[in-house]
Write a protein that holds these residues in place. Structure first.
Motif, PDB file in Angstrom:
ATOM      1  N   ALA A  96      48.220  55.618  79.194  1.00 12.45           N
ATOM      2  CA  ALA A  96      47.425  56.815  79.707  1.00 12.45           C
ATOM      3  C   ALA A  96      47.111  57.159  80.856  1.00 12.45           C
ATOM      4  O   ALA A  96      46.704  58.239  81.101  1.00 12.45           O
ATOM      5  N   PRO A 143      49.933  59.987  82.718  1.00  9.86           N
ATOM      6  CA  PRO A 143      50.464  61.309  81.814  1.00  9.86           C
ATOM      7  C   PRO A 143      51.208  62.249  82.713  1.00  9.86           C
ATOM      8  O   PRO A 143      51.919  63.056  82.187  1.00  9.86           O
ATOM      9  N   HIS A 144      50.966  62.431  84.086  1.00 10.99           N
ATOM     10  CA  HIS A 144      51.411  63.566  84.620  1.00 10.99           C
ATOM     11  C   HIS A 144      52.514  62.786  85.651  1.00 10.99           C
ATOM     12  O   HIS A 144      52.600  63.709  86.730  1.00 10.99           O
ATOM     13  N   GLU A 152      55.265  64.084  79.323  1.00 11.12           N
ATOM     14  CA  GLU A 152      55.200  65.475  79.075  1.00 11.12           C
ATOM     15  C   GLU A 152      55.203  65.806  77.423  1.00 11.12           C
ATOM     16  O   GLU A 152      55.685  64.925  76.639  1.00 11.12           O
ATOM     17  N   LYS A 178      47.604  66.643  69.817  1.00 13.59           N
ATOM     18  CA  LYS A 178      47.551  67.186  71.228  1.00 13.59           C
ATOM     19  C   LYS A 178      46.594  65.795  72.239  1.00 13.59           C
ATOM     20  O   LYS A 178      46.903  65.556  73.220  1.00 13.59           O
ATOM     21  N   ALA A 179      45.381  65.588  71.562  1.00 10.77           N
ATOM     22  CA  ALA A 179      44.490  64.829  71.965  1.00 10.77           C
ATOM     23  C   ALA A 179      45.225  63.026  71.932  1.00 10.77           C
ATOM     24  O   ALA A 179      45.145  62.533  73.068  1.00 10.77           O
ATOM     25  N   GLN A 215      48.108  62.586  71.969  1.00  6.12           N
ATOM     26  CA  GLN A 215      49.342  62.398  72.695  1.00  6.12           C
ATOM     27  C   GLN A 215      48.905  62.020  74.221  1.00  6.12           C
ATOM     28  O   GLN A 215      49.427  61.509  75.040  1.00  6.12           O
ATOM     29  N   ALA A 216      47.810  62.915  74.679  1.00  8.59           N
ATOM     30  CA  ALA A 216      47.089  62.895  75.912  1.00  8.59           C
ATOM     31  C   ALA A 216      46.729  61.412  76.298  1.00  8.59           C
ATOM     32  O   ALA A 216      46.802  61.004  77.386  1.00  8.59           O
ATOM     33  N   ARG A 217      46.016  61.193  75.240  1.00  6.94           N
ATOM     34  CA  ARG A 217      45.520  59.742  75.243  1.00  6.94           C
ATOM     35  C   ARG A 217      46.471  58.637  75.351  1.00  6.94           C
ATOM     36  O   ARG A 217      46.333  57.736  76.345  1.00  6.94           O
ATOM     37  N   GLY A 259      49.503  59.028  76.224  1.00  7.93           N
ATOM     38  CA  GLY A 259      50.751  59.354  77.319  1.00  7.93           C
ATOM     39  C   GLY A 259      52.069  59.355  76.932  1.00  7.93           C
ATOM     40  O   GLY A 259      52.975  59.103  77.965  1.00  7.93           O
ATOM     41  N   ASP A 293      52.919  71.102  77.336  1.00  7.53           N
ATOM     42  CA  ASP A 293      53.001  71.395  78.861  1.00  7.53           C
ATOM     43  C   ASP A 293      54.032  72.279  79.371  1.00  7.53           C
ATOM     44  O   ASP A 293      53.864  73.128  80.194  1.00  7.53           O
TER      45      ASP A 293
END
Ligand SMILES: Nc1ncnc2c1ncn2[C@@H]1O[C@H](COP(=O)(O)OP(=O)(O)OP(=O)(O)O)[C@@H](O)[C@H]1O
Ligand SMILES: [Mg+2]
Length: 374
Positions: free
Chosen positions: A14, A17-18, A50, A197-198, A200-202, A204, A222
């Motif tokens: 997590a 992610p970037h 991503e 989406k949430a 996936q972001a969590r 990563g 993204d």
């Protein structure tokens, strides 16, 4: 020894992610079915963490490309590198991914618990670890307490959440989603969209989602890979794809676009009927027929007729704005203008009214003639 599960799901990756390391490199990938080329020389890099959407019309090759990444379809040419390892010839079971298909594809004769635990059992994970992991996964997709239910007793949205939990069970490096929301009704789809989406972001987890729904791609991705007829038309962020479409196809496929027949003039101008209009810089030879693309929300209407004049031929109320259809005076061409409700009250638009039309040059892009019908 049975493998043990390392970090709890909720904490995995997590923090990064970037990160900009490459997760997947696709190079020169072509797929032929007999004499038909379904994918033609695809090159694409996907970064670690991503969320990428493959977007395009039916039959453009989205599923074929996804299946190739999973090893379910073998490419005719080209290579796939995942985290530095050449996976081009590996069978699916030797690749690192979890997948969710459009149709739920759960085992109907297994409970929710057993569906999610399936892969873990196959890998002979210890029983206590399986229980803990399944509980964690079901909590993650908001289905705690459904362990003993069978798929038939679940709604479509719930089944897709179980499929998602199952795909995530082995902590795959890559999550592949093939139109996971398209069989669901609009309200459930919207809700699940933000949940995925949430999640996936969590987590990563690098994710590729296939969709032909542009709104889904614009809100979730993204980066979007726009495909058409087996080739990539453009890769970019939602804003890039929307505001700087690389081709007339992308311009017409994403959002609503006006296409006006014009003749190229100086390098940042065109002739529309008898009027010279500004546009973004172009390289078309003077006098060459072309199409000017401009979004309805960029078209401005004024009470006082200016160089360009339009006659209102239709008004559609869309809540926050009105979509006004106009015929451009001196031509038989039509253009749509989205007027915020506030402004439309000021203009007090009526059918047949003649208004000034302004096409801001910095929002008007030129494409070859005949590319698109608006
Ligand atoms: N096994 C196959 N044999 C022959 N042709 C195939 C096969 N699989 C796919 N195709 C063809 O390849 C093209 C791309 O198919 P694909 O399923 O990848 O499209 P898609 O973009 O996922 O479309 P959709 O949005 O309808 O799911 C289509 O023209 C399809 O008919
Ligand atoms: Mg498909």
């Amino acid at each position: 020894m049975p493998p043990t599960l390392t970090s709890p799901l909720s904490a995995s990756a997590a923090a990064t992610p970037h990160a900009t390391t490459t997760h997947l490199s696709i190079d020169g990938v072509t797929k032929r079915f007999g004499s038909f080329t379904a994918l033609d020389n695809i090159a694409l890099e996907i970064q670690e963490g991503e969320f990428v959407c493959f977007l395009g019309p039916s039959g453009c090759g989205k599923t074929t490309l996804l299946r190739m990444i999973a090893g379910l379809t073998r490419q005719s040419a080209g290579t796939l590198i995942q985290r530095g390892k050449d996976i081009s010839t590996l069978p699916p079971q030797a690749r690192d991914f979890g997948i969710v298909f459009q149709s739920y594809a759960l085992f109907p004769n297994l409970t929710v618990f057993d569906n999610v635990a399936y892969g873990l059992r196959n890998r002979r994970v210890a029983r206590a670890d399986i229980h803990a992991r399944v509980a964690e996964l079901l909590a993650l997709v908001d289905l705690s307490g459904s362990e003993a239910k069978y798929p038939a007793a679940l709604s479509g949205g719930q089944q897709q959440r179980v499929a998602l939990a199952r795909a995530l069970a082995m902590e795959p490096g890559l999550l592949l989603l093939d139109e996971p929301l398209s069989a669901l009704d609009a309200r459930v789809r919207g809700h699940l969209r933000s949940q995925i989406k949430a999640l996936q972001a969590r987590l990563g987890v690098t994710t590729i989602m296939v969709t032909h729904d542009q709104e889904e791609a614009l809100t979730m991705a993204d980066r979007i890979v726009v495909m058409n007829h087996g080739v990539i038309e453009q890769v970019g962020t939602p804003a890039e794809i929307y505001h700087q479409p690389a081709s007339a196809f992308v311009a017409s496929f994403i959002g609503t676009m006006n296409f006006l027949d014009v003749t190229a003039a100086a390098n940042h101008q065109v002739q529309l009927g008898n009027t010279v209009c500004d546009c973004l810089p172009h390289t078309f030879a003077k006098g060459r027929p072309a199409q000017l693309a401009i979004r309805p929300e960029a078209v401005a209407l004024t009470r006082q007729p200016g160089a360009l004049v339009g006659e209102v031929t239709g008004i559609e109320f869309l809540g926050a704005f009105q979509r006004v259809s106009l015929r451009i005076a001196g031509t038989e061409q039509r253009v749509l203008a989205d007027v915020p409700s506030r402004d439309s009250a000021m203009l007090s638009l009526k059918l047949g009214q003649v208004v000034g039309l302004h096409l801001p040059g910095d929002a008007a892009r030129l494409y070859p003639a005949g590319s698109c019908q608006s």
